[in-house]
Every structure is written in structure tokens, then in C-alpha cells.
Motif scaffolding. Structure first.
Motif, PDB file in Angstrom:
ATOM      1  N   LEU A   1      15.782 -11.701   6.529  1.00 63.61           N
ATOM      2  CA  LEU A   1      16.915 -11.886   7.434  1.00 63.61           C
ATOM      3  C   LEU A   1      16.615 -12.959   8.476  1.00 63.61           C
ATOM      4  O   LEU A   1      17.435 -13.859   8.720  1.00 63.61           O
ATOM      5  N   ALA A   2      15.441 -12.873   9.098  1.00 60.54           N
ATOM      6  CA  ALA A   2      15.071 -13.860  10.123  1.00 60.54           C
ATOM      7  C   ALA A   2      14.989 -15.264   9.530  1.00 60.54           C
ATOM      8  O   ALA A   2      15.457 -16.238  10.125  1.00 60.54           O
ATOM      9  N   MET A   3      14.416 -15.356   8.334  1.00 62.02           N
ATOM     10  CA  MET A   3      14.289 -16.663   7.688  1.00 62.02           C
ATOM     11  C   MET A   3      15.639 -17.184   7.206  1.00 62.02           C
ATOM     12  O   MET A   3      15.888 -18.395   7.217  1.00 62.02           O
ATOM     13  N   ALA A   4      16.524 -16.272   6.792  1.00 63.99           N
ATOM     14  CA  ALA A   4      17.868 -16.684   6.363  1.00 63.99           C
ATOM     15  C   ALA A   4      18.656 -17.255   7.540  1.00 63.99           C
ATOM     16  O   ALA A   4      19.415 -18.222   7.384  1.00 63.99           O
TER      17      ALA A   4
ATOM     18  N   ALA B   1      14.991  -7.619  19.967  1.00 62.82           N
ATOM     19  CA  ALA B   1      13.915  -8.432  19.396  1.00 62.82           C
ATOM     20  C   ALA B   1      14.468  -9.456  18.417  1.00 62.82           C
ATOM     21  O   ALA B   1      14.008 -10.608  18.374  1.00 62.82           O
ATOM     22  N   MET B   2      15.463  -9.072  17.615  1.00 61.45           N
ATOM     23  CA  MET B   2      16.030  -9.994  16.641  1.00 61.45           C
ATOM     24  C   MET B   2      16.790 -11.128  17.326  1.00 61.45           C
ATOM     25  O   MET B   2      16.783 -12.276  16.866  1.00 61.45           O
ATOM     26  N   LYS B   3      17.448 -10.828  18.447  1.00 60.81           N
ATOM     27  CA  LYS B   3      18.143 -11.889  19.189  1.00 60.81           C
ATOM     28  C   LYS B   3      17.152 -12.923  19.720  1.00 60.81           C
ATOM     29  O   LYS B   3      17.416 -14.128  19.712  1.00 60.81           O
ATOM     30  N   GLN B   4      16.006 -12.440  20.170  1.00 56.28           N
ATOM     31  CA  GLN B   4      14.962 -13.351  20.649  1.00 56.28           C
ATOM     32  C   GLN B   4      14.395 -14.174  19.497  1.00 56.28           C
ATOM     33  O   GLN B   4      14.170 -15.386  19.620  1.00 56.28           O
ATOM     34  N   ILE B   5      14.198 -13.513  18.362  1.00 55.26           N
ATOM     35  CA  ILE B   5      13.712 -14.181  17.160  1.00 55.26           C
ATOM     36  C   ILE B   5      14.673 -15.290  16.736  1.00 55.26           C
ATOM     37  O   ILE B   5      14.266 -16.394  16.380  1.00 55.26           O
TER      38      ILE B   5
END
Length: 411
Positions: free
Chosen positions: A354-357, A223-227
Motif C-alpha cells: 500500500l505504501a509503495m503503491a 502513521a500512514m499519513k506520515q508515511i
């Protein structure tokens, strides 16, 4: 001390929370999102290159590369009221003090301080809304809250050029600072935690090194890779439109600065609607991520039209800027709701940070890169083409990851 509200009043007070979180977001981002509208004046007065103009925005986004991670961890430990309020207050004080900057480098330093405070506003307000709204309305509420960013930018696109013409572009910094201070005070005065909210204890997580490694390991999750794939490409488009639209319209079509700023206002206004409507749509989609993919396709189409088709009428330009604003700014609503729901309950703040960073990497690097390309080639074509290629690559990567995410919905 954070006050807890009884369940009976929570259903009504959550809309107050949504209002003040949106206001705090709009106030914190007002100047940073609106600096592109006065870039022509700053560039002319200080004799700056397009690269230096891009670097001004990147300066405010530099500290959040690390600051968002720190802010996310603080939000999982302490009250959003304290973390967001103080951070937004730092934004206001730094912008107000920037009026005293007499050189380009001094201005960059003050904008770095702005970035330090701004690090708390993005994940903090999102975590506040996620805590107050359940899944059935979370996307809609998150979209309204995230609309604060283009709302602040839209107002700035109208207000800052007017201030710059009347009192000089330095006065725009003071106006942005006072607005941020107002937003900080309102948030600290009215924010309350939902009933039953308690700080999360982390004593059992071991050493600081283990904590950091366990957090960063989330990057490997499907999911994080897609994000990351969608976030980096779309945030690059967003800031490309934000910073260089006025310069592009002014130089290519010989449009007056205020007229070009009005079209940027149109894009920002459409972005407000996009963040709300697309996020509300995600509440009803089988996959909350699907609207994000639609935005990627729409942005590619819009940029192709901007680059290749003749645009001679204000009506056509207005329609195009509305399209790019709706999808090129609106994507963030469903995207951030997807991020919040993908996170473990006790790590929501950090995952948002983390996603925003990761997005900050693009925010810091893309504006100067686009400016450098413009300086070297003398044409906007190369920069817009780069944004198209990045979005297409991100779309292909995110489609490829969709199967993996369907098997693992949580980070």
C-alpha cells in the motif's frame, strides 16, 4: 514447496537471504533505474520530447499502482520465493522481448509488462528481510536490501551507456532483461522461509469487499499519513534526479553524455551508502522516522544549491551529486523499515504494498510532469523548484503529524 530451516542455521542463513534479496532487487530494477542514462540516445534516435522520455519511465511504473496492492496481499498468503521469483522473471522476459519493439508505443507496452513483474520485487524482498531479522538489526538489514535499487541503478549508469554506444541502445534492453532473469533464478533457487513461518489464514475476514475496505482503511491511520507525506515528496525527488540529471548536465553544462552518466553513477553509489548507513542509524534512533525527516531537509538544501549556485568544477558537481544521492536515494532505507514496523504482523505485505503503491502515484505522474514543464519553458528551473516545494510541503506535513504518530505507533 518452501523449505523451513532449523533455528540453529537461521542465524547464518539470514545473511544469505539478505544477499539474494538485495541481488534480486538490483536485478529487477537495473534497467528501470538506469534508463535515464541512455535517454539521450533514445531521444535522439526516435525524435522524442522530454515529456515522452518521462513517460517511458512512467510506463514501467503504471501497473504497480494496483500491482503493489495485489503483490502485497499475495505475499501475506503465499511464499515470497514464488511471488518474487516469478515477478522478476516477468521483468526479464519483457525487457528481452522489448528489443523487438519498432515504435515508441510498442516500447511503452513492453515497459508496462515490466511494471507488472516489478510489482512483486519491492514489497517481496522487504517482507523477506523483515521476517528474517529482529528489530535490533532490521533497519540495518533493510537498508542493505534497499541498497539494491541504487546499486542496480549505479551499475546501469555505467553499463547501459557503454552497451548503447557499442551495440545500440536497443541492446541495453536485452542486457537489462538477462540480468533480471539471472536475479530471478538465484532468488528462487536459494530463498528459504525462516523456521516457524506459516501462511496466514484469512477465511474469517468475510467477503472480498470487506477485506478490501479494511485494508484501505489503513490510509487514515496517523502513521500512514506520515508515511505518505514523506514518501510522495522524496520519491518525486529521487526520480527527478534519476531521469533528468544526465539531460540537465548535458544541456546546461554541455557535458559529454558519459561524463554526465558518471556523475549519476556517483549519486547512485552514494545512495547505496545512504540506504545502509541511514537505516543502520535508524536502529539506534529514539524514533526510526527521524532519519527520514533529516533526508527531507538535506534534499531541500541540495536542490537549492543545484538551482542557484554556479557549478563549474567536476569536484563540486561530484560533491553535490554525492549529497543528493546519499539523502535523495538513501531515505528509502529507514522509510521502508518504518513502514514494516508500523504494520500489523499479519498484514506486513499489504501495508508495504500500500505504501509503495501510493508512492507510485508520484513515480507515474512526476517524470512526465517535469518533462512537460521542460518542453513548455525550455528550462529545468521550474521542475527543480517544484521538487523543492513538494519536499518542503511534505516536511511541514510530516512534522505536524509527528504528535499524532507518537500516540499511535502502529497502522
Amino acid at each position: 514447496m518452501t523449505m523451513l530451516l532449523p533455528m540453529a542455521s537461521a542465524q547464518n542463513y539470514r545473511w544469505i537471504i539478505l544477499l539474494i534479496a538485495t541481488l534480486a532487487q538490483a536485478a529487477a530494477c537495473f534497467f528501470v533505474q538506469g534508463i535515464g542514462a541512455i535517454s539521450v540516445y533514445i531521444q535522439a534516435d526516435m525524435g522524442l520530447s522530454a515529456f515522452q522520455i518521462g513517460a517511458l519511465v512512467s510506463a514501467a511504473q503504471l501497473v504497480p499502482l494496483v500491482g503493489l496492492l495485489v503483490a502485497g496481499e499475495l505475499l501475506d498468503r503465499f511464499s515470497e520465493r514464488l511471488v518474487v521469483g516469478l515477478g522478476t522473471l516477468v521483468v526479464g522476459i519483457a525487457l528481452s522481448a522489448a528489443v523487438l519493439a519498432e515504435s515508441y508505443w510498442a516500447m511503452l507496452l513492453f515497459l508496462v509488462l515490466v511494471g507488472a513483474g516489478y510489482s512483486t520485487a519491492q514489497p517481496g524482498g522487504s517482507k523477506s528481510v523483515a521476517a528474517w531479522f529482529d528489530k535490533s538489526q532490521r533497519g540495518f538489514a533493510m537498508g542493505i536490501r534497499q541498497a539494491g535499487l541504487p546499486l542496480g541503478g549505479a551499475l546501469a549508469a555505467i553499463i547501459l551507456p557503454t552497451v548503447a554506444i557499442t551495440w545500440g541502445w536497443r541492446a541495453s534492453f536485452l542486457v537489462g532483461g538477462l540480468i533480471a532473469i539471472f536475479g530471478a533464478l538465484v532468488f528462487m533457487l536459494f530463498y528459504r522461509a525462516p523456521a516457524g513461518a506459516v501462511p496466514v489464514a484469512r477465511a474469517s475476514e468475510g467477503s472480498l469487499t470487506n477485506v478490501v475496505l479494511s485494508r484501505l482503511a489503513m490510509i487514515r491511520e496517523p502513521a500512514m499519513k506520515q508515511i505518505m507525506a514523506s514518501g510522495i515528496s522524496l520519491i518525486s525527488v529521487q526520480y527527478g534526479i534519476l531521469i533528468f540529471t544526465v539531460l540537465y548536465l548535458h544541456s546546461r553544462l554541455q557535458m559529454e553524455v558519459l561524463q554526465a552518466a558518471t556523475l549519476l553513477f556517483v549519486a547512485q553509489g552514494a545512495g547505496v551508502a545512504g540506504r545502509i548507513l541511514l537505516a543502520a542509524w535508524s536502529d539506534r534512533c529514539r524514533s526510526r522516522y527521524f532519519p527520514v525527516m533529516v533526508c527531507m531537509v538535506a534534499v531541500i538544501v541540495g536542490l537549492l544549491v543545484l538551482v542557484w549556485l554556479p557549478l563549474n568544477s567536476m569536484f563540486m558537481l561530484g560533491c553535490l551529486m554525492s549529497w543528493l544521492g546519499f539523502f535523495g536515494f538513501g531515505w528509502y532505507g529507514p522509510w521502508v523499515a518504518y513502514v514494516a514496523e508500523s504494520a500489523p504482523a499479519d498484514k506486513t505485505g499489504f501495508v508495504l504494498g500500500l505504501a509503495m503503491a501510493i508512492n507510485q502515484l508520484a513515480i507515474v505522474s512526476v517524470p512526465p510532469l517535469l518533462g512537460w514543464m521542460l518542453d513548455i519553458t525550455g528550462s529545468f528551473m521550474v521542475g527543480w523548484s517544484l521538487l523543492i516545494a513538494m519536499t518542503l510541503l511534505g516536511l511541514l506535513m510530516t512534522i505536524q503529524r509527528q504528535g499524532d504518530v507518537n500516540e499511535s505507533h502502529r497502522v
